[in-house]
Scaffold this motif. Structure first.
Motif, PDB file in Angstrom:
ATOM      1  N   MET A 112       0.835  -1.197   0.000  1.00 18.96           N
ATOM      2  CA  MET A 112       0.000   0.000   0.000  1.00 18.96           C
ATOM      3  C   MET A 112       0.872   1.251   0.000  1.00 18.96           C
ATOM      4  O   MET A 112       1.771   1.398   0.828  1.00 18.96           O
ATOM      5  N   LYS A 113       0.552   2.143  -0.906  1.00 18.67           N
ATOM      6  CA  LYS A 113       1.297   3.394  -1.052  1.00 18.67           C
ATOM      7  C   LYS A 113       0.402   4.544  -0.608  1.00 18.67           C
ATOM      8  O   LYS A 113      -0.744   4.637  -1.027  1.00 18.67           O
ATOM      9  N   ARG A 115      -3.766   4.422  -3.154  1.00 17.77           N
ATOM     10  CA  ARG A 115      -5.113   4.151  -2.680  1.00 17.77           C
ATOM     11  C   ARG A 115      -5.526   5.038  -1.507  1.00 17.77           C
ATOM     12  O   ARG A 115      -6.703   5.145  -1.212  1.00 17.77           O
ATOM     13  N   LEU A 116      -4.541   5.649  -0.827  1.00 18.87           N
ATOM     14  CA  LEU A 116      -4.834   6.457   0.348  1.00 18.87           C
ATOM     15  C   LEU A 116      -4.103   7.792   0.254  1.00 18.87           C
ATOM     16  O   LEU A 116      -2.895   7.820  -0.013  1.00 18.87           O
ATOM     17  N   VAL A 117      -4.847   8.885   0.462  1.00 14.86           N
ATOM     18  CA  VAL A 117      -4.280  10.235   0.444  1.00 14.86           C
ATOM     19  C   VAL A 117      -4.556  10.903   1.789  1.00 14.86           C
ATOM     20  O   VAL A 117      -5.704  10.917   2.254  1.00 14.86           O
ATOM     21  N   ILE A 118      -3.489  11.431   2.396  1.00 17.99           N
ATOM     22  CA  ILE A 118      -3.626  12.252   3.604  1.00 17.99           C
ATOM     23  C   ILE A 118      -3.191  13.654   3.206  1.00 17.99           C
ATOM     24  O   ILE A 118      -2.027  13.895   2.866  1.00 17.99           O
ATOM     25  N   SER A 119      -4.128  14.605   3.234  1.00 27.86           N
ATOM     26  CA  SER A 119      -3.857  15.930   2.688  1.00 27.86           C
ATOM     27  C   SER A 119      -4.220  17.040   3.673  1.00 27.86           C
ATOM     28  O   SER A 119      -5.244  16.960   4.371  1.00 27.86           O
ATOM     29  N   ASP A 120      -3.372  18.052   3.691  1.00 28.11           N
ATOM     30  CA  ASP A 120      -3.705  19.271   4.420  1.00 28.11           C
ATOM     31  C   ASP A 120      -4.836  19.979   3.690  1.00 28.11           C
ATOM     32  O   ASP A 120      -5.043  19.804   2.483  1.00 28.11           O
ATOM     33  N   LYS A 127      -6.434   2.711   9.863  1.00 18.67           N
ATOM     34  CA  LYS A 127      -6.937   1.333   9.897  1.00 18.67           C
ATOM     35  C   LYS A 127      -8.357   1.266   9.320  1.00 18.67           C
ATOM     36  O   LYS A 127      -8.700   0.350   8.567  1.00 18.67           O
ATOM     37  N   ALA A 128      -9.169   2.257   9.712  1.00 14.33           N
ATOM     38  CA  ALA A 128     -10.532   2.297   9.161  1.00 14.33           C
ATOM     39  C   ALA A 128     -10.490   2.466   7.644  1.00 14.33           C
ATOM     40  O   ALA A 128     -11.268   1.842   6.908  1.00 14.33           O
ATOM     41  N   ALA A 129      -9.557   3.313   7.169  1.00 17.25           N
ATOM     42  CA  ALA A 129      -9.409   3.498   5.725  1.00 17.25           C
ATOM     43  C   ALA A 129      -9.018   2.196   5.049  1.00 17.25           C
ATOM     44  O   ALA A 129      -9.522   1.856   3.971  1.00 17.25           O
ATOM     45  N   GLN A 130      -8.129   1.438   5.683  1.00 20.63           N
ATOM     46  CA  GLN A 130      -7.702   0.158   5.093  1.00 20.63           C
ATOM     47  C   GLN A 130      -8.858  -0.830   4.988  1.00 20.63           C
ATOM     48  O   GLN A 130      -8.978  -1.557   4.005  1.00 20.63           O
TER      49      GLN A 130
END
Length: 417
Positions: free
Chosen positions: A11-12, A56-61, A125-128
């Motif tokens: 996962m990236k 698959r996952l983005v964490i953004s300001d 974890k919820a996102a996964q």
């Protein structure tokens, strides 16, 4: 706290943050938890990475130059990406209208700055879990699409086979004919591509013509297969086992015509040793002397045939009889009568009298016989064309529920003795 390797393998995660210290801190946390990390300083850089990387996952300001987090969310939701991307927005805003704006833009979750590490971990974890379910659903959808394609291929093959079978079945049905002093006409409207009704005429010798009308129980492929078999049996030669003629013991090398009752009894005998799934059938089998108009006929559970004279008188013939293939040792009998010049003999399936209109009212025997009587002096082909139209009008454009078929034999005046 660590996550199972299986949950994070491959996962990236894309971190989109213009503050370098936060960018580095998030990157180290994610690597510690087993993720591969890609970073971008603003929304525009993030868009370029999403086009070239499998993320698959983005964490953004939320607040960034060039393109902020909300604009990035809108871009992600509108872009034709091959998979779903889960977006967590980091923000110092906590007003309700801000959260609604972010959700409307497509954000999946929010985390308020300064964030708690364990809370971030829990949200990831919820996102996964969501992404895992989305992957499972995607795999199932692909499998379903593949199965539907294969099913369509199979259905196309079945349809082609059914169409070929229908052509073969129709090829066995007799064409309209005027020979041996008889006018032979028919009506055929199958309920499905192939039908359980079959009929034909057999020239037995210069002065005798056999005819049969068979209605196999049910309709569709199973019934059609049996009707096809019956047609082959009745049209075969004596050497091939046809029951319509027998070797004449009194005259070696000669053949004699089998009486209709014996033919039907023989079919009943043959179709006792059969699979339970094989349907029974009703039938009429008869022989007409084309010189005299004399008819010998056996009825086996089939609707009663009708003789309609040139002046419109209708006479019901037959005594019912027992369907073929239900019980062994059934006794069948012949009836005999004479067709006079201009008389017409009609044999038909119950798909005509039981043809239902939209209100579930049957066409009925009275309507059928009345139609035949009113058309007694019209050309026979026109009579059957009109009957077909009447049945279709009765159905009001709906397909027939059961096979509709009829044969008509008119004894010609010109051939009368």
């Amino acid at each position: 706290m660590s996550m199972p390797a299986a949950d994070t393998a491959g996962m990236k995660v894309l971190v989109v943050e213009d503050a370098l210290d936060v960018q580095l801190y998030l990157g180290e946390l994610l690597k510690k938890w087993g993720f591969e990390v890609v970073v971008a300083g603003n929304g525009l850089e993030a868009c370029e990475l999403l086009e070239s990387e499998t993320i698959r996952l983005v964490i953004s300001d939320w607040v960034m130059p060039e393109m902020n987090g909300v604009e990035l969310c809108r871009h992600i939701r509108s872009a034709p990406l091959p998979h779903y991307i889960y977006v967590i927005l980091l923000t110092s805003r906590n007003a309700d209208h801000d959260l609604l704006e972010g959700m409307d833009a497509g954000a999946d979750d929010f985390l308020t700055k300064p964030f708690n590490t364990e809370e971030l971990h829990a949200r990831i974890k919820a996102a996964q879990r969501v992404l895992h379910l989305e992957q499972v659903l995607e795999q199932r959808n692909r499998a379903l699409i593949h199965a539907n394609r294969e099913l369509k291929k199979s259905q196309d093959t079945i349809n082609r086979d059914l169409e070929a079978a229908a052509l073969m079945q129709r090829s066995m049905l007799p064409a309209s004919d005027q020979s041996q002093g008889l006018n032979l006409q028919s009506l055929f409207c199958p309920a499905t591509v192939v039908a359980g009704d079959i009929f034909s005429y057999l020239k037995l010798d210069e002065n005798h013509l056999a005819f049969y009308h068979i209605d196999v129980a049910g309709h569709g492929v199973r019934s059609a297969m049996l009707s096809f078999t019956l047609g082959k049996i009745l049209s075969s030669t004596v050497e091939e086992g046809s029951p319509v003629k027998q070797a004449d013991p009194a005259c070696p090398g000669a053949e004699r015509i089998t009486s209709p009752a014996v033919v039907v009894a023989e079919l009943n005998r043959r179709f006792q040793d059969k699979d339970e799934a094989t349907p029974y059938f009703t039938m009429i089998y008869g022989v007409v002397n084309t010189e005299t108009g004399h008819v010998q006929l056996c009825q086996a559970g089939h609707p009663n045939p009708y003789r309609v004279s040139r002046d419109g008188r209708a006479e019901q013939l037959g005594r019912g009889g027992f369907p073929v293939g239900l019980l062994p040792g059934v006794s069948y009998e012949d009836i005999e009568f004479t067709l006079h010049p201009g008389d017409r003999l009609y044999c038909y399936s119950d798909g005509i009298s039981e043809c239902m209109d939209p209100d579930d009212q049957p066409f009925s025997m009275d309507r059928l016989v009345g139609h035949l009587q009113q058309a007694c002096q019209r050309p026979l082909p026109e009579t059957l064309v009109d009957l077909r139209s009447s049945l279709q009008d009765w159905r009001q454009g709906r397909p027939f529920d059961d096979d509709v078929s009829l044969i008509a034999i008119e004894y010609n005046t010109a051939h009368a003795a």
